[in-house]
Scaffold this motif. Structure first.
Motif, PDB file in Angstrom:
ATOM      1  N   THR A   1      49.049  47.401  24.186  1.00  4.61           N
ATOM      2  CA  THR A   1      48.583  46.145  24.798  1.00  4.61           C
ATOM      3  C   THR A   1      48.858  46.058  26.293  1.00  4.61           C
ATOM      4  N   ALA A   2      49.450  47.096  26.846  1.00  2.00           N
ATOM      5  CA  ALA A   2      49.894  47.029  28.248  1.00  2.00           C
ATOM      6  C   ALA A   2      48.753  46.800  29.224  1.00  2.00           C
ATOM      7  N   ASN A   3      47.556  47.308  28.919  1.00  2.99           N
ATOM      8  CA  ASN A   3      46.448  47.220  29.869  1.00  2.99           C
ATOM      9  C   ASN A   3      45.553  45.999  29.659  1.00  2.99           C
ATOM     10  N   VAL A   4      45.861  45.169  28.667  1.00  3.35           N
ATOM     11  CA  VAL A   4      45.062  43.960  28.447  1.00  3.35           C
ATOM     12  C   VAL A   4      45.434  42.925  29.509  1.00  3.35           C
ATOM     13  N   PRO A   5      44.481  42.444  30.306  1.00  2.00           N
ATOM     14  CA  PRO A   5      44.815  41.480  31.361  1.00  2.00           C
ATOM     15  C   PRO A   5      45.280  40.144  30.781  1.00  2.00           C
ATOM     16  N   VAL A   6      46.277  39.543  31.440  1.00  2.63           N
ATOM     17  CA  VAL A   6      46.844  38.265  31.023  1.00  2.63           C
ATOM     18  C   VAL A   6      46.665  37.240  32.143  1.00  2.63           C
ATOM     19  N   ILE A   7      46.104  36.088  31.786  1.00  2.00           N
ATOM     20  CA  ILE A   7      46.015  34.957  32.711  1.00  2.00           C
ATOM     21  C   ILE A   7      46.901  33.856  32.157  1.00  2.00           C
ATOM     22  N   PHE A   8      47.851  33.377  32.971  1.00  3.93           N
ATOM     23  CA  PHE A   8      48.729  32.299  32.529  1.00  3.93           C
ATOM     24  C   PHE A   8      48.021  30.947  32.635  1.00  3.93           C
TER      25      PHE A   8
ATOM     26  N   VAL B   1      47.548  38.877  35.742  1.00  2.00           N
ATOM     27  CA  VAL B   1      46.556  39.129  36.784  1.00  2.00           C
ATOM     28  C   VAL B   1      46.120  37.855  37.492  1.00  2.00           C
ATOM     29  N   ASP B   2      46.410  36.683  36.874  1.00  2.00           N
ATOM     30  CA  ASP B   2      45.962  35.427  37.484  1.00  2.00           C
ATOM     31  C   ASP B   2      46.652  34.271  36.764  1.00  2.00           C
ATOM     32  N   TYR B   3      46.446  33.062  37.277  1.00  2.00           N
ATOM     33  CA  TYR B   3      46.939  31.870  36.594  1.00  2.00           C
ATOM     34  C   TYR B   3      45.923  30.751  36.775  1.00  2.00           C
ATOM     35  N   ILE B   4      45.879  29.828  35.807  1.00  2.00           N
ATOM     36  CA  ILE B   4      45.001  28.661  35.855  1.00  2.00           C
ATOM     37  C   ILE B   4      45.850  27.441  35.527  1.00  2.00           C
ATOM     38  N   THR B   5      45.775  26.435  36.347  1.00  2.00           N
ATOM     39  CA  THR B   5      46.588  25.244  36.128  1.00  2.00           C
ATOM     40  C   THR B   5      45.906  24.285  35.155  1.00  2.00           C
ATOM     41  N   LYS B   6      46.732  23.557  34.421  1.00  2.00           N
ATOM     42  CA  LYS B   6      46.261  22.522  33.517  1.00  2.00           C
ATOM     43  C   LYS B   6      46.253  21.177  34.239  1.00  2.00           C
ATOM     44  N   PRO B   7      45.373  20.256  33.831  1.00  2.00           N
ATOM     45  CA  PRO B   7      44.347  20.400  32.794  1.00  2.00           C
ATOM     46  C   PRO B   7      43.263  21.369  33.226  1.00  2.00           C
ATOM     47  N   LEU B   8      42.659  22.043  32.240  1.00  2.00           N
ATOM     48  CA  LEU B   8      41.678  23.082  32.523  1.00  2.00           C
ATOM     49  C   LEU B   8      40.421  22.505  33.161  1.00  2.00           C
ATOM     50  N   GLN B   9      39.980  23.144  34.248  1.00  2.00           N
ATOM     51  CA  GLN B   9      38.733  22.794  34.904  1.00  2.00           C
ATOM     52  C   GLN B   9      37.662  23.779  34.445  1.00  2.00           C
ATOM     53  N   PRO B  10      36.590  23.299  33.811  1.00  2.00           N
ATOM     54  CA  PRO B  10      35.614  24.202  33.190  1.00  2.00           C
ATOM     55  C   PRO B  10      35.101  25.303  34.098  1.00  2.00           C
ATOM     56  N   GLU B  11      34.672  24.992  35.292  1.00  2.00           N
ATOM     57  CA  GLU B  11      34.078  26.010  36.164  1.00  2.00           C
ATOM     58  C   GLU B  11      35.112  27.030  36.630  1.00  2.00           C
TER      59      GLU B  11
ATOM     60  N   LEU C   1      37.890  27.875  34.925  1.00  2.00           N
ATOM     61  CA  LEU C   1      38.209  28.704  33.766  1.00  2.00           C
ATOM     62  C   LEU C   1      37.133  29.759  33.540  1.00  2.00           C
ATOM     63  N   LYS C   2      35.868  29.358  33.533  1.00  2.00           N
ATOM     64  CA  LYS C   2      34.781  30.296  33.288  1.00  2.00           C
ATOM     65  C   LYS C   2      34.712  31.381  34.363  1.00  2.00           C
ATOM     66  N   ALA C   3      34.871  30.977  35.621  1.00  2.00           N
ATOM     67  CA  ALA C   3      34.754  31.936  36.725  1.00  2.00           C
ATOM     68  C   ALA C   3      35.858  32.982  36.676  1.00  2.00           C
ATOM     69  N   ARG C   4      37.092  32.550  36.431  1.00  2.00           N
ATOM     70  CA  ARG C   4      38.211  33.496  36.442  1.00  2.00           C
ATOM     71  C   ARG C   4      38.204  34.392  35.198  1.00  2.00           C
ATOM     72  N   VAL C   5      37.835  33.827  34.062  1.00  2.00           N
ATOM     73  CA  VAL C   5      37.715  34.658  32.864  1.00  2.00           C
ATOM     74  C   VAL C   5      36.624  35.706  33.069  1.00  2.00           C
ATOM     75  N   ASN C   6      35.488  35.300  33.608  1.00  2.00           N
ATOM     76  CA  ASN C   6      34.388  36.230  33.867  1.00  2.00           C
ATOM     77  C   ASN C   6      34.816  37.355  34.790  1.00  2.00           C
ATOM     78  N   THR C   7      35.518  36.996  35.854  1.00  2.00           N
ATOM     79  CA  THR C   7      35.961  37.999  36.836  1.00  2.00           C
ATOM     80  C   THR C   7      36.860  39.049  36.192  1.00  2.00           C
ATOM     81  N   HIS C   8      37.843  38.603  35.431  1.00  2.00           N
ATOM     82  CA  HIS C   8      38.835  39.549  34.905  1.00  2.00           C
ATOM     83  C   HIS C   8      38.325  40.320  33.688  1.00  2.00           C
ATOM     84  N   VAL C   9      37.433  39.728  32.897  1.00  2.00           N
ATOM     85  CA  VAL C   9      36.829  40.495  31.804  1.00  2.00           C
ATOM     86  C   VAL C   9      35.918  41.576  32.371  1.00  2.00           C
TER      87      VAL C   9
END
Length: 361
Positions: A84-91, A110-120, A122-130
């Motif tokens: 699992t070492a190479n699976v990217p993690v976003i806090f 690799v990144d962090y996202i603050t709560k409460p989650l902001q839709p755009e 979340l989608k942008a950062r998940v897309n980038t890292h995937v």
């Protein structure tokens, strides 16, 4: 310029969302489910089990503040495990203090996202890292292929320049000293056949890369099979093996390259003789039907079960039984490069039947 993740219904990237609050998991899942397969865990222990069991996870969204095992501990264990070492993690965190963020990066996030989650966001950062993860996997596969091809090149160069060409050249040089000219001619023919086979292996690289300049012509399969049988005459005599040929015509013409085909049938017949028990028969049939030439060969001796699925793979254990590990693999490449096909069937766990089909001339 932004990069857009391309997904299909057949294969969506997999996201693991880890949060002790089911409501947060529901929000993330609702925002991501159109483009991703979403899995969920409500604590760190479950998250680790899922991540270790599913090797197709592309990204982990990991909450920091969780009871018993917080996100930092989970991340540390993920990075310590080779699987699992190479699976990217976003806090995912309500804590935006610099020290907390720095600690997360130090653990391998690799990144962090603050709560409460902001839709755009979340989608942008998940897309980038995937997308980055998919690119990394593709690059790793390319590197593996380059390493594999490099090994193939080294093996062929060693086989060609050191192991075979030198001794064969000496044999050809000494042939005039043999008084029996018929024997000398037979040796000369066999040695030259082997040299042609060696030279053909150098074309494997071009065939693999799709750049081989195929130049087919009228080739008599009966004559090639006869040559291949003569090349194993000594071994057949030693093992008392009889090779029978059943052909409707004296000549059966393929639309192919002679040297490539000679390598294919030399390899198949030689391997059949070596694999057959003493005092047995090898039966070869040659037929033309539906603009195809069909070569069938049956010998006693079944290919072991554990080798059947990998027989034609490069450097498979089956290929390493004898020789350089290129025989069956190169035969498959050479056959398919000429718009033919090759395969085998095991009959009653006693016999092996090889079939080669080639375009008729």
């Amino acid at each position: 310029m932004s990069t857009t993740l391309i997904t299909s219904s057949e294969h969506k990237p997999t996201i693991l969302v880890v949060d002790d609050e089911p409501g947060n998991i529901d929000i993330a899942s609702a925002l991501l489910k159109d483009n991703y397969k979403v899995k969920a865990a409500t604590n760190g222990k479950i998250a680790l089990k899922i991540a270790q069991a599913d090797r197709n996870i592309d990204l982990i969204l990991l909450d920091i503040m969780m009871p018993e095992m917080d996100g930092y501990d989970v991340c540390a264990q993920l990075k310590a495990n080779e699987a699992t070492a190479n699976v990217p993690v976003i806090f995912l965190t309500a804590k935006a203090e610099i020290g907390d963020i720095t600690k997360g990066f130090a653990l391998g996030a690799v990144d962090y996202i603050t709560k409460p989650l902001q839709p755009e966001i979340l989608k942008a950062r998940v897309n980038t890292h995937v997308t980055l993860r998919q690119s990394q996997i593709a690059l790793e596969k390319q590197v593996e292929t380059l390493i594999e091809n490099s090994k193939l090149r080294e093996d062929i160069e060693k086989l060609t320049h050191h192991d075979l060409k030198g001794p064969l050249g000496v044999i050809l040089f000494e042939l005039p000293k043999i008084a029996d000219k018929e024997v000398a001619q037979s040796i000369d023919e066999s040695v030259n056949n082997v040299l042609n086979m060696i030279n053909n292996t150098l074309d494997i690289f071009k065939i693999e890369n799709g750049t081989y300049p195929l130049n087919p012509d009228m080739v008599d399969l009966n004559r090639l099979v006869d040559k291949a049988i003569k090349a194993v005459h000594g071994l057949c005599t030693k093992k008392n093996i009889t090779i029978n040929i059943d052909s409707v015509e004296n000549s059966t013409y393929m639309d192919a390259e002679e040297l490539l085909c000679l390598s294919i049938f030399n390899n198949l017949i030689k391997n059949a003789v070596e694999a057959s028990p003493d005092d047995s028969e090898i039966n070869i049939t040659i037929r033309e039907a539906n603009e195809q030439i069909e070569f069938k060969m049956i010998n006693k001796g079944a290919i072991p079960i554990e080798l059947r699925d990998t027989l034609f793979e490069k450097y498979s254990s089956s290929n390493h039984i004898r020789g350089s590990g290129l025989g069956a693999y190169s035969a498959k490449l050479m056959t398919e490069a000429q718009k033919g096909s090759i395969g085998f069937t095991v009959i009653d766990d006693t016999y092996t039947e090889f079939t080669v089909t080639m375009p008729a001339y």
